[in-house]
Design a protein around this motif. Structure first.
Motif, PDB file in Angstrom:
ATOM      1  N   SER A 149       0.831  -1.216   0.000  1.00 38.56           N
ATOM      2  CA  SER A 149       0.000   0.000   0.000  1.00 38.56           C
ATOM      3  C   SER A 149       0.858   1.255   0.000  1.00 38.56           C
ATOM      4  O   SER A 149       0.533   2.234  -0.654  1.00 38.56           O
ATOM      5  CB  SER A 149      -0.904   0.043   1.237  1.00 38.56           C
ATOM      6  OG  SER A 149      -1.818  -1.012   1.212  1.00 38.56           O
ATOM      7  N   ARG A 191      -9.403   8.012  -1.342  1.00 38.17           N
ATOM      8  CA  ARG A 191     -10.610   7.194  -1.486  1.00 38.17           C
ATOM      9  C   ARG A 191     -10.952   7.076  -2.965  1.00 38.17           C
ATOM     10  O   ARG A 191     -10.934   8.069  -3.693  1.00 38.17           O
ATOM     11  CB  ARG A 191     -11.767   7.858  -0.732  1.00 38.17           C
ATOM     12  CG  ARG A 191     -13.044   7.051  -0.802  1.00 38.17           C
ATOM     13  CD  ARG A 191     -14.151   7.692   0.031  1.00 38.17           C
ATOM     14  NE  ARG A 191     -14.792   8.829  -0.633  1.00 38.17           N
ATOM     15  CZ  ARG A 191     -15.641   8.727  -1.660  1.00 38.17           C
ATOM     16  NH1 ARG A 191     -15.936   7.545  -2.164  1.00 38.17           N
ATOM     17  NH2 ARG A 191     -16.188   9.811  -2.196  1.00 38.17           N
ATOM     18  N   GLN A 233      -5.036  -0.348  -8.454  1.00 36.75           N
ATOM     19  CA  GLN A 233      -6.079  -1.356  -8.246  1.00 36.75           C
ATOM     20  C   GLN A 233      -6.165  -2.272  -9.461  1.00 36.75           C
ATOM     21  O   GLN A 233      -5.798  -1.874 -10.568  1.00 36.75           O
ATOM     22  CB  GLN A 233      -7.427  -0.711  -7.924  1.00 36.75           C
ATOM     23  CG  GLN A 233      -7.951   0.261  -8.959  1.00 36.75           C
ATOM     24  CD  GLN A 233      -9.161   1.055  -8.441  1.00 36.75           C
ATOM     25  OE1 GLN A 233      -9.048   1.800  -7.467  1.00 36.75           O
ATOM     26  NE2 GLN A 233     -10.304   0.884  -9.086  1.00 36.75           N
ATOM     27  N   ARG A 263      -7.454  -2.682  -0.541  1.00 35.59           N
ATOM     28  CA  ARG A 263      -7.693  -1.468  -1.324  1.00 35.59           C
ATOM     29  C   ARG A 263      -7.279  -1.605  -2.792  1.00 35.59           C
ATOM     30  O   ARG A 263      -7.543  -0.717  -3.601  1.00 35.59           O
ATOM     31  CB  ARG A 263      -6.961  -0.284  -0.706  1.00 35.59           C
ATOM     32  CG  ARG A 263      -5.467  -0.494  -0.587  1.00 35.59           C
ATOM     33  CD  ARG A 263      -4.716   0.810  -0.475  1.00 35.59           C
ATOM     34  NE  ARG A 263      -4.556   1.293   0.885  1.00 35.59           N
ATOM     35  CZ  ARG A 263      -3.837   2.375   1.173  1.00 35.59           C
ATOM     36  NH1 ARG A 263      -3.264   3.072   0.216  1.00 35.59           N
ATOM     37  NH2 ARG A 263      -3.691   2.780   2.410  1.00 35.59           N
ATOM     38  N   THR A 322     -12.430  -2.391  -3.929  1.00 34.22           N
ATOM     39  CA  THR A 322     -12.570  -0.965  -4.270  1.00 34.22           C
ATOM     40  C   THR A 322     -14.025  -0.516  -4.296  1.00 34.22           C
ATOM     41  O   THR A 322     -14.300   0.666  -4.203  1.00 34.22           O
ATOM     42  CB  THR A 322     -11.950  -0.690  -5.649  1.00 34.22           C
ATOM     43  OG1 THR A 322     -12.560  -1.576  -6.597  1.00 34.22           O
ATOM     44  CG2 THR A 322     -10.451  -0.936  -5.622  1.00 34.22           C
ATOM     45  N   GLN A 372     -15.341   2.860   4.652  1.00 31.45           N
ATOM     46  CA  GLN A 372     -14.284   2.895   3.636  1.00 31.45           C
ATOM     47  C   GLN A 372     -12.896   3.078   4.261  1.00 31.45           C
ATOM     48  O   GLN A 372     -11.954   2.385   3.905  1.00 31.45           O
ATOM     49  CB  GLN A 372     -14.607   4.017   2.632  1.00 31.45           C
ATOM     50  CG  GLN A 372     -13.636   4.148   1.477  1.00 31.45           C
ATOM     51  CD  GLN A 372     -12.426   4.979   1.811  1.00 31.45           C
ATOM     52  OE1 GLN A 372     -12.494   5.856   2.681  1.00 31.45           O
ATOM     53  NE2 GLN A 372     -11.322   4.705   1.138  1.00 31.45           N
ATOM     54  N   PHE A 407      -9.999   0.490   3.832  1.00 32.42           N
ATOM     55  CA  PHE A 407      -8.887   0.967   2.995  1.00 32.42           C
ATOM     56  C   PHE A 407      -7.572   1.036   3.793  1.00 32.42           C
ATOM     57  O   PHE A 407      -6.516   0.651   3.307  1.00 32.42           O
ATOM     58  CB  PHE A 407      -9.266   2.350   2.469  1.00 32.42           C
ATOM     59  CG  PHE A 407      -8.488   2.832   1.289  1.00 32.42           C
ATOM     60  CD1 PHE A 407      -8.830   2.429   0.011  1.00 32.42           C
ATOM     61  CD2 PHE A 407      -7.439   3.717   1.443  1.00 32.42           C
ATOM     62  CE1 PHE A 407      -8.133   2.899  -1.089  1.00 32.42           C
ATOM     63  CE2 PHE A 407      -6.731   4.192   0.345  1.00 32.42           C
ATOM     64  CZ  PHE A 407      -7.078   3.783  -0.927  1.00 32.42           C
TER      65      PHE A 407
END
Ligand code: GLA
Length: 731
Positions: A317, A329, A544, A570, A601, A630, A634
Motif C-alpha cells: 500500500s 478514497r 487497483q 484497497r 474498491t 471505507q 482501505f
C-alpha cells in the motif's frame, strides 16, 4: 536506520527486518553463505549451527579450495556447474560453450534508502531514513560475470526486497539462460507450500501442499503472470495457520512468465528460487552490459499467514503503489460492461449515469466497444479512435454529459492487443508478435502487439494520450485479454530472439511509466480477462486490479480470500452485479453482493434501469455503509476469520482500524443446511483490554473475550445470506 549490521570479525551481515533477522556470511574464500532467516537471533557467526559436512568438490591442492562444499553449501546466489547440483540462481553460457558460474565476494556497501531498478517496477522508500540497503558485489573471475546483490529492509517491516544486477566484466559476450531474483536455502524440508492457482473466472484459489523430496514449482509460461498461478508462494511450518506458526512469503514484482521452485535435496534442506521463467529465455550480455532482475519481496511471519499478509498489505500500500491515488478514497464506479456489453451509445451511458447519480455512485466507466469498428470481439482492437457514429457524439460531448449528470468519467483500453481485422494490423502487420514461417495462434480473435518495439510504444503513448487529452477523463481500465504465443519479434536479431519475453515487459513498463507520469490525476485500474495479471508490478503503475470477470458473490469469496494473501484490500477491484449472475447463473441476495464487493474498491456493474425499488433502497444502504467503513477497509488491518475453502457453509473476515476503535465483521452463508450446528467466530486484531460493542447484537464485551471465546454468528435463513457486524470501542 541501523537495520543492517556488518560483524567484521565473522564477516557476517545481519539484516534486522522488523521482528525478523536475515543472516549471511562471507566465507574466507569469498563464497556468500546464507545462514539464517527467521525470528531474531543474538549471535552472528552461525556456521557451527548448520550441517555443512560432506559434499564433493573440495580440492585441497587448488588455490581456490572451497571453505564449504558447493554441494551442501547454503548459498545466497548460487551458480550452476561448479559442484552445486541443486537448482541455481544464475547460469551463464560463455562464448567457448562453457557455463559454470561461481560468484565470490568483491566488496560491499551499506547505505540509507533504496535504489530504483532500471526499467522495472519495485518497492521504494518514501524517505531515505525509511529503508536501508546492503549491496554486495560478487564476481566469477573465470567467466567474467559479476553481480551486485541488493537487499533492502524497511523501517518496522518484516519484509526484505531483493534483486540483482548482473554485469559482463569480460571481453566476450555471455548468455544468461537462467537468472533468478532470489534464492533462499532453508535448513529443513518441514514445510508446506502455498500456491495461488486458478483459471479465468476462478483466480487465486488457495492450495497448501507439504514439501516432498525433489523439485516442486509454481510458474507461468504464458508471457503474463497469469490466472493459472500467481507469482507468489509461502513456505509455512506444517502446523501454521492464520494466527500462529512460522511463515515465509515470496512475492515477485513482475508481470511476465515466472518460475518459483522449491527443491528438497539429499540433506533434506530446501532451496527456494524465484524469478523470470527460464523457459525459452536467454539474454545476451555483451561486454560491459548489465541485466537487472525483477524484484522479489520476502516476508517472514512468526505469527501465521495473517501476519504475513498484513505485512505485504502495508508494504504494497505504502511502498509499491504510487501517485495521487495511492491513499485517496476511490470513487464508487459503475461499469457498463455487464450492463450493456458491446451494445451501447452515448444516450444509454448518460441514462446509466443519471440513475447512478441518484444512488450516490460517483463515476461511470465506459468499457469495451467505443473505438474503431468494435461491435463484438472480432475487430477493432488497435484502432484507438473514437467511434462517434456508434456513440452518436464526440467523446468530449459524452464526457461533458456524464459530468453534467454529476459523475466522473472513466474509459477502457486494451492497448497491448490488435485484431487482424483492424486498420492498425492492416498498416503494420509486423507490429504483432508472430513467427513468419508459422501460422499465428489467435486468442479471443486477437494478437499481441510487440511491446519491445519503439514504434509500438510510441503509437500507444500517442493514441492513449490523445484520447485522454480530448476529454475530462478521470479513470482508465487497462485490459489485456490473451496470453502470448509465437513469441517472436521481427525487430530483434536472431541472437537476441529469446529476449522477447522480457523485452515485452520492459516495453510495457516503459509505456505505463510514461502515461502515469503524464496523467497523474487519472486513476488507472489494471485488468487481464479479469485477474490474469494481478501482480505487484502492475500495482506499481495502477493502484487497483479488477480481481476477476467472475462477479458472483459466492465465487468471489474464494477469489478475494486467496487474493488477500498478498494484495491489499484497497487494490482489489470488486463490483456488485446483476442476478442471475452472468458467469454462474446463481441468484444471491443484493445485500450479500454489496457486502462482498465492500472487500475491495467497491462499485457496480449492472443495468440500473432494470432494478426494482427494493434494489435501489439496498444500493442506498450499501453506499452508506461504504462511506462509513471505507477508511477502515482501505487503511485498516484485514483478518481472515473463516476460510471459504475449509468451511462449506460459512466464510468470515474482518477489518480493524489502525487505532483499534472500529471494526467491521462480515460473514456469508455459502450454503444453508437445516438445523446446522451453531458456527462460532473468534475475532482478531482488537485491543484485548478494550471494551467493544457489537452494535447489531447489542452486546458489549472486552476485546479478549471477543477474540478468545468469540461468539455465535447470528442465524440467517437461506443460501448466500450475509451478516455484517459493526463493532465500536466504548472504553
Ligand atoms: C475483459 C475484462 C472485462 C471486460 C471485457 C471487455 O474480459 O476482464 O471486464 O472489460 O474484457 O471486452
Amino acid at each position: 536506520m541501523d537495520a543492517i549490521i556488518f560483524h567484521e570479525e565473522s564477516k557476517t551481515f545481519k539484516l534486522i527486518a522488523g521482528e525478523s533477522n536475515y543472516v549471511l556470511q562471507i566465507t574466507p574464500k569469498g563464497q556468500i553463505a546464507h545462514r539464517y532467516w527467521g525470528a531474531p537471533v543474538r549471535d552472528f557467526d552461525l556456521r557451527a549451527m548448520l550441517d555443512l559436512a560432506g559434499g564433493a568438490c573440495i580440492d585441497e591442492n587448488d588455490e581456490n579450495i572451497l571453505d564449504e562444499s558447493n554441494e551442501t553449501f547454503h548459498a545466497e546466489y548460487p551458480g550452476g556447474g561448479a559442484g552445486d547440483w541443486r537448482i541455481p540462481a544464475v547460469t551463464a553460457l560463455a562464448q567457448d560453450g562453457s557455463s559454470a558460474v561461481d560468484l565470490r565476494y568483491v566488496s560491499h556497501e551499506i547505505f540509507d534508502g533504496k535504489p530504483a531498478l532500471k526499467g522495472l517496477p519495485a518497492t521504494y522508500a518514501n524517505s531515505s531514513d525509511e529503508a536501508q540497503t546492503l549491496a554486495i558485489t560478487v564476481k566469477d573471475k573465470y567467466c567474467g560475470l559479476s553481480a551486485v546483490l541488493y537487499y533492502t529492509v524497511f523501517d518496522g517491516s518484516n519484509a526484505i526486497a531483493r534483486h540483482s544486477v548482473l554485469r559482463n566484466d569480460g571481453d566476450t559476450p555471455l548468455s544468461l539462460n537462467y537468472v533468478m531474483s532470489v534464492c533462499v536455502d532453508f535448513p529443513s524440508m518441514d514445510y508446506k507450500m502455498l500456491g495461488l492457482y486458478g483459471a479465468w473466472a476462478r483466480e487465486r484459489h488457495v492450495e497448501w501442499k507439504p514439501l516432498r523430496r525433489g523439485g516442486q514449482n509454481i510458474q507461468s509460461r504464458r508471457g503474463f503472470s497469469s490466472a493459472q498461478f500467481n507469482p507468489f508462494t509461502a513456505l509455512a511450518a506444517p502446523n501454521a495457520d492464520e494466527k500462529s506458526g512460522e511463515v515465509y512469503g515470496f512475492s515477485l514484482v513482475y508481470s511476465g512468465s515466472f518460475l518459483i521452485e522449491a527443491e528438497v535435496d539429499v540433506k533434506e534442506t530446501t532451496r527456494v528460487v524465484m524469478g523470470i521463467n527460464p523457459y525459452d529465455f536467454a539474454w545476451k550480455l555483451d561486454a560491459g552490459e548489465e541485466f537487472t532482475t525483477p524484484e522479489a519481496v520476502l516476508v517472514y511471519s512468526g505469527a501465521g499467514y495473517g501476519e504475513m499478509s498484513r505485512t505485504y498489505h502495508k508494504l504494497y500500500s505504502k511502498n509499491l503503489c504510487r501517485g495521487q491515488w495511492r491513499d485517496k478514497r476511490r470513487p464508487i464506479l459503475i461499469n457498463n460492461w455487464e450492463a450493456t456489453y458491446f451494445k451501447f451509445n452515448a444516450d444509454k451511458l448518460v441514462q446509466l449515469a443519471k440513475l447512478a447519480e441518484k444512488q450516490g455512485i460517483e463515476m461511470l466507466v465506459m468499457d469495451d466497444g467505443w473505438f474503431g469498428k468494435r461491435e463484438n470481439d472480432h475487430s477493432g482492437l488497435g484502432d484507438w479512435y473514437v467511434n462517434e457514429e456508434k456513440l452518436g457524439c464526440s467523446l468530449d460531448e459524452l464526457v461533458n454529459r456524464v459530468n453534467d449528470a454529476g459523475l466522473k468519467f472513466g474509459i477502457w483500453f486494451e492497448p497491448e492487443m490488435v485484431n487482424p481485422d483492424s486498420n492498425l494490423y492492416r498498416a503494420h502487420p509486423d507490429w504483432a508478435l508472430a513467427m513468419p514461417t508459422r501460422p499465428r495462434t489467435l486468442g479471443r480473435n486477437q494478437m499481441v502487439l510487440d511491446m519491445s518495439r519503439k514504434e509500438v510504444q510510441d503509437y500507444l503513448v500517442e493514441r492513449i494520450s490523445d484520447i485522454l487529452n480530448s476529454a475530462n477523463i478521470s479513470y482508465v481500465k487497462w485490459d489485456c485479454n490473451r496470453f502470448i504465443t509465437e513469441a517472436f519479434s521481427c525487430a530483434l536479431p536472431a541472437e537476441r530472439g529469446r529476449e522477447i519475453w522480457h523485452r515485452y515487459m520492459l516495453g510495457l513498463y516503459g509505456v505505463l511509466e510514461h502515461l502515469v507520469t503524464a496523467f497523474p490525476k487519472v486513476l488507472f485500474e489494471s485488468c487481464a480477462s479479469g485477474g490474469a495479471r494481478f501482480d505487484p508490478a502492475m500495482l506499481h503503475y495502477m493502484p487497483q486490479t479488477w480481481a476477476s470477470d467472475n462477479t458472483d458473490a459466492i465465487d468471489r469469496l474464494k477469489i478475494q480470500y486467496g487474493t488477500s494473501f498478498v494484495y491489499p484490500i484497497r487494490t482489489i477491484g470488486a463490483h456488485v452485479s446483476a442476478t442471475p449472475n452472468h458467469q454462474t447463473g446463481r441468484t444471491t441476495p443484493f445485500m450479500t453482493r454489496g457486502d462482498v464487493a465492500l472487500q475491495g474498491t467497491f462499485g457496480y456493474e449492472l443495468d440500473l434501469a432494470k432494478l426494482s425499488e427494493g434494489d435501489y433502497d439496498q444500493i442506498e444502504d450499501q453506499v452508506d455503509r461504504y462511506h462509513e467503513y471505507q477508511k477502515v477497509i482501505f487503511n485498516g488491518d484485514f483478518y481472515r476469520l473463516i476460510s471459504p475453502f475449509d468451511d462449506l457453509t460459512q466464510a468470515a473476515w474482518m477489518y480493524v482500524s489502525a487505532d483499534k476503535k472500529n471494526a467491521l465483521v462480515q460473514c456469508v452463508m455459502q450454503i444453508m443446511t437445516a438445523n446446522h450446528p451453531p458456527r462460532r467466530v473468534k475475532l482478531q486484531g482488537l485491543d484485548p483490554a478494550g471494551f467493544y460493542k457489537i452494535e447489531e447484537l447489542g452486546v458489549t464485551m472486552h476485546g479478549d473475550t471477543l477474540m478468545n471465546l468469540g461468539f455465535i454468528i447470528p442465524e440467517v435463513y437461506g443460501d448466500h445470506q450475509s451478516v455484517c457486524l459493526t463493532i465500536k470501542r466504548k472504553g
